[in-house]
Design a protein around this motif. Structure first.
Motif, PDB file in Angstrom:
ATOM      1  N   GLY A 279      26.483  30.076  34.936  1.00 22.55           N
ATOM      2  CA  GLY A 279      27.100  30.247  33.630  1.00 22.55           C
ATOM      3  C   GLY A 279      27.238  31.690  33.219  1.00 22.55           C
ATOM      4  N   CYS A 280      27.330  32.601  34.185  1.00 25.72           N
ATOM      5  CA  CYS A 280      27.370  34.030  33.851  1.00 25.72           C
ATOM      6  C   CYS A 280      28.448  34.767  34.631  1.00 25.72           C
ATOM      7  N   GLY A 281      29.490  34.051  35.039  1.00 23.72           N
ATOM      8  CA  GLY A 281      30.506  34.667  35.868  1.00 23.72           C
ATOM      9  C   GLY A 281      31.556  35.439  35.094  1.00 23.72           C
ATOM     10  N   PRO A 282      32.379  36.204  35.805  1.00 26.34           N
ATOM     11  CA  PRO A 282      33.495  36.917  35.185  1.00 26.34           C
ATOM     12  C   PRO A 282      34.529  35.928  34.652  1.00 26.34           C
ATOM     13  N   LEU A 283      35.297  36.385  33.674  1.00 26.49           N
ATOM     14  CA  LEU A 283      36.357  35.575  33.090  1.00 26.49           C
ATOM     15  C   LEU A 283      37.711  36.206  33.403  1.00 26.49           C
ATOM     16  N   LEU A 284      38.710  35.365  33.619  1.00 23.46           N
ATOM     17  CA  LEU A 284      40.085  35.823  33.730  1.00 23.46           C
ATOM     18  C   LEU A 284      40.794  35.441  32.432  1.00 23.46           C
ATOM     19  N   LEU A 285      41.286  36.451  31.714  1.00 17.39           N
ATOM     20  CA  LEU A 285      41.837  36.254  30.374  1.00 17.39           C
ATOM     21  C   LEU A 285      43.345  36.489  30.359  1.00 17.39           C
TER      22      LEU A 285
ATOM     23  N   THR B  60      31.922  42.235  42.704  1.00 19.76           N
ATOM     24  CA  THR B  60      31.823  40.792  42.897  1.00 19.76           C
ATOM     25  C   THR B  60      32.882  40.078  42.091  1.00 19.76           C
ATOM     26  N   ALA B  61      33.158  40.580  40.888  1.00 20.68           N
ATOM     27  CA  ALA B  61      34.189  39.963  40.047  1.00 20.68           C
ATOM     28  C   ALA B  61      35.534  39.950  40.766  1.00 20.68           C
ATOM     29  N   TYR B  62      35.892  41.081  41.359  1.00 19.94           N
ATOM     30  CA  TYR B  62      37.162  41.159  42.076  1.00 19.94           C
ATOM     31  C   TYR B  62      37.156  40.236  43.291  1.00 19.94           C
ATOM     32  N   MET B  63      36.038  40.197  43.994  1.00 16.82           N
ATOM     33  CA  MET B  63      35.918  39.322  45.152  1.00 16.82           C
ATOM     34  C   MET B  63      36.127  37.858  44.759  1.00 16.82           C
ATOM     35  N   LEU B  64      35.478  37.443  43.683  1.00 22.78           N
ATOM     36  CA  LEU B  64      35.636  36.067  43.213  1.00 22.78           C
ATOM     37  C   LEU B  64      37.069  35.793  42.795  1.00 22.78           C
ATOM     38  N   PHE B  65      37.691  36.764  42.129  1.00 21.67           N
ATOM     39  CA  PHE B  65      39.087  36.600  41.723  1.00 21.67           C
ATOM     40  C   PHE B  65      39.983  36.396  42.930  1.00 21.67           C
ATOM     41  N   ARG B  66      39.797  37.202  43.966  1.00 24.51           N
ATOM     42  CA  ARG B  66      40.616  37.070  45.169  1.00 24.51           C
ATOM     43  C   ARG B  66      40.414  35.708  45.833  1.00 24.51           C
ATOM     44  N   LEU B  67      39.162  35.248  45.913  1.00 25.89           N
ATOM     45  CA  LEU B  67      38.894  33.951  46.535  1.00 25.89           C
ATOM     46  C   LEU B  67      39.500  32.819  45.717  1.00 25.89           C
ATOM     47  N   TRP B  68      39.368  32.900  44.396  1.00 26.64           N
ATOM     48  CA  TRP B  68      39.951  31.888  43.508  1.00 26.64           C
ATOM     49  C   TRP B  68      41.476  31.887  43.610  1.00 26.64           C
ATOM     50  N   ALA B  69      42.091  33.075  43.576  1.00 30.68           N
ATOM     51  CA  ALA B  69      43.547  33.174  43.626  1.00 30.68           C
ATOM     52  C   ALA B  69      44.094  32.611  44.927  1.00 30.68           C
ATOM     53  N   ARG B  70      43.400  32.873  46.025  1.00 32.75           N
ATOM     54  CA  ARG B  70      43.845  32.329  47.315  1.00 32.75           C
ATOM     55  C   ARG B  70      43.852  30.802  47.288  1.00 32.75           C
ATOM     56  N   GLN B  71      42.908  30.216  46.581  1.00 33.93           N
ATOM     57  CA  GLN B  71      42.811  28.759  46.510  1.00 33.93           C
ATOM     58  C   GLN B  71      43.774  28.145  45.501  1.00 33.93           C
ATOM     59  N   LYS B  72      44.051  28.863  44.390  1.00 33.22           N
ATOM     60  CA  LYS B  72      44.757  28.254  43.267  1.00 33.22           C
ATOM     61  C   LYS B  72      46.205  28.702  43.085  1.00 33.22           C
ATOM     62  N   ILE B  73      46.593  29.845  43.677  1.00 31.72           N
ATOM     63  CA  ILE B  73      47.930  30.390  43.443  1.00 31.72           C
ATOM     64  C   ILE B  73      48.677  30.458  44.769  1.00 31.72           C
TER      65      ILE B  73
ATOM     66  N   LEU C  38      35.250  32.294  36.387  1.00 34.84           N
ATOM     67  CA  LEU C  38      35.102  32.333  37.840  1.00 34.84           C
ATOM     68  C   LEU C  38      33.700  31.951  38.293  1.00 34.84           C
ATOM     69  N   GLY C  39      32.727  32.089  37.394  1.00 34.64           N
ATOM     70  CA  GLY C  39      31.390  31.613  37.719  1.00 34.64           C
ATOM     71  C   GLY C  39      31.354  30.099  37.796  1.00 34.64           C
TER      72      GLY C  39
ATOM     73  N   TRP D  66      33.920  28.177  38.408  1.00 31.62           N
ATOM     74  CA  TRP D  66      34.679  27.785  39.595  1.00 31.62           C
ATOM     75  C   TRP D  66      33.804  27.915  40.842  1.00 31.62           C
ATOM     76  N   TRP D  67      33.101  29.038  40.955  1.00 33.79           N
ATOM     77  CA  TRP D  67      32.249  29.269  42.125  1.00 33.79           C
ATOM     78  C   TRP D  67      31.161  28.197  42.213  1.00 33.79           C
ATOM     79  N   GLU D  68      30.524  27.896  41.093  1.00 33.80           N
ATOM     80  CA  GLU D  68      29.439  26.917  41.098  1.00 33.80           C
ATOM     81  C   GLU D  68      29.947  25.530  41.454  1.00 33.80           C
ATOM     82  N   GLU D  69      31.130  25.155  40.929  1.00 33.13           N
ATOM     83  CA  GLU D  69      31.703  23.845  41.253  1.00 33.13           C
ATOM     84  C   GLU D  69      32.109  23.782  42.723  1.00 33.13           C
ATOM     85  N   ASP D  70      32.598  24.897  43.261  1.00 29.30           N
ATOM     86  CA  ASP D  70      33.101  24.908  44.627  1.00 29.30           C
ATOM     87  C   ASP D  70      31.984  24.967  45.655  1.00 29.30           C
ATOM     88  N   THR D  71      30.864  25.613  45.295  1.00 26.76           N
ATOM     89  CA  THR D  71      29.806  25.835  46.279  1.00 26.76           C
ATOM     90  C   THR D  71      28.468  25.208  45.904  1.00 26.76           C
TER      91      THR D  71
END
Length: 278
Positions: free
Chosen positions: A80-86, A109-122, A170-171, A173-178
């Motif tokens: 519950g402490c991850g970066p947010l995309l606004l 780490t925020a950028y890394m999570l964003f890249r991983l999320w974007a690859r999956q969702k966009i 993104l936190g 998303w990461w927790e749900e995914d992993t």
């Protein structure tokens, strides 16, 4: 001993006792306060100030393991402490295709999570990644200078003041995914030092902070960058947790999972996993 960490409340809270001679049998600490993007650069490109201990992003860790050891405490992981995309308006991930997104660092780490999320969702590529200081990101999204912004730290508690909308946590998303906690900030020490001793000092500092929370209050607020006391306290409550005392098996597993996924995407070099374990 020279140490570098951010002026954010969780870091000043954790290291207050250690750097103010409140822990027995410790050396004097010379503290540098620097944004994590700065300490990432120092660790990766060569530290001009030759710090013995530093707080860096876990995203920078694969680049520095030849010279530094990951310590098992003092960092920031959690749930519950991850970066947010606004965004300025409520929208969907697909609308970010071919758009401009602001990030506080491209080695975080925020950028890394964003890249991983974007690859999956966009389906398409992001048009442009714009690196800017994190305190400039929400105003830029509000003004329409960028189409979305990746925010960290206290922005979790203040983005509504800018009339912005959360596209994704993104936190979450990461927790749900992993199913794993999210690794954010790491504490590293130069190889050749007594790492067990340094870890013991840090754990004692965390214990002191938790037992005497008022002791660090003035120090925390002095460096809190005009943050309110309530926001500073929320920041500490969110980022200082059981992983701060000890990464534990779950923490080490989460770190390896994040870095291996990122390496598979070509975001970071593949790390030596033997360096990311007890």
């Amino acid at each position: 001993m020279k140490i570098a960490y951010s002026p954010c409340p969780n870091d000043t809270y954790v290291f207050h006792a250690l750097t103010h001679q409140l822990i027995a049998d410790t050396p004097t600490f010379d503290v540098s306060y620097a944004d994590i993007d700065v300490t990432n650069t120092w660790a990766i490109e060569g530290d001009p100030h030759d710090h013995d201990v530093m707080k860096i992003s876990f995203a920078a860790l694969p680049y520095v393991l030849d010279d530094y050891q990951l310590l098992s405490c003092g960092g920031a992981l959690g749930r519950g402490c991850g970066p947010l995309l606004l965004t300025k308006e409520e929208t969907s991930p697909q609308t970010l295709a071919e758009k401009r997104v602001a990030v506080p660092s491209d080695r975080s780490t925020a950028y890394m999570l964003f890249r991983l999320w974007a690859r999956q969702k966009i389906d398409a590529n992001i048009k442009e990644i714009v690196v800017m200081p994190f305190h400039d990101i929400m105003p830029a999204v509000q003004a329409g200078t960028v189409d979305a912004g990746l925010v960290i730290h206290e922005a979790r508690f203040t983005y509504q003041e800018y009339g912005l909308h959360k596209l994704v946590d993104l936190g979450e998303w990461w927790e749900e995914d992993t199913g794993a906690p999210i690794p954010l900030g790491a504490i590293i020490a130069k190889k050749g030092l007594d790492h067990e001793q340094i870890e013991s000092w840090i754990r004692q500092s965390v214990d002191y902070a938790n037992e005497y929370p008022e002791s660090s209050k003035d120090y925390v607020m002095e460096h809190a960058q005009e943050m309110s006391e309530d926001v500073a306290r929320s920041h500490i409550d969110l980022y200082v947790n059981e992983f701060t005392k000890d990464l534990g098996d779950d923490g080490y597993k989460a770190i390896r999972e994040l870095l291996l996924r990122a390496a598979d995407e070509g975001i970071v070099p593949k790390p030596d996993l033997s360096e990311i374990s007890r």
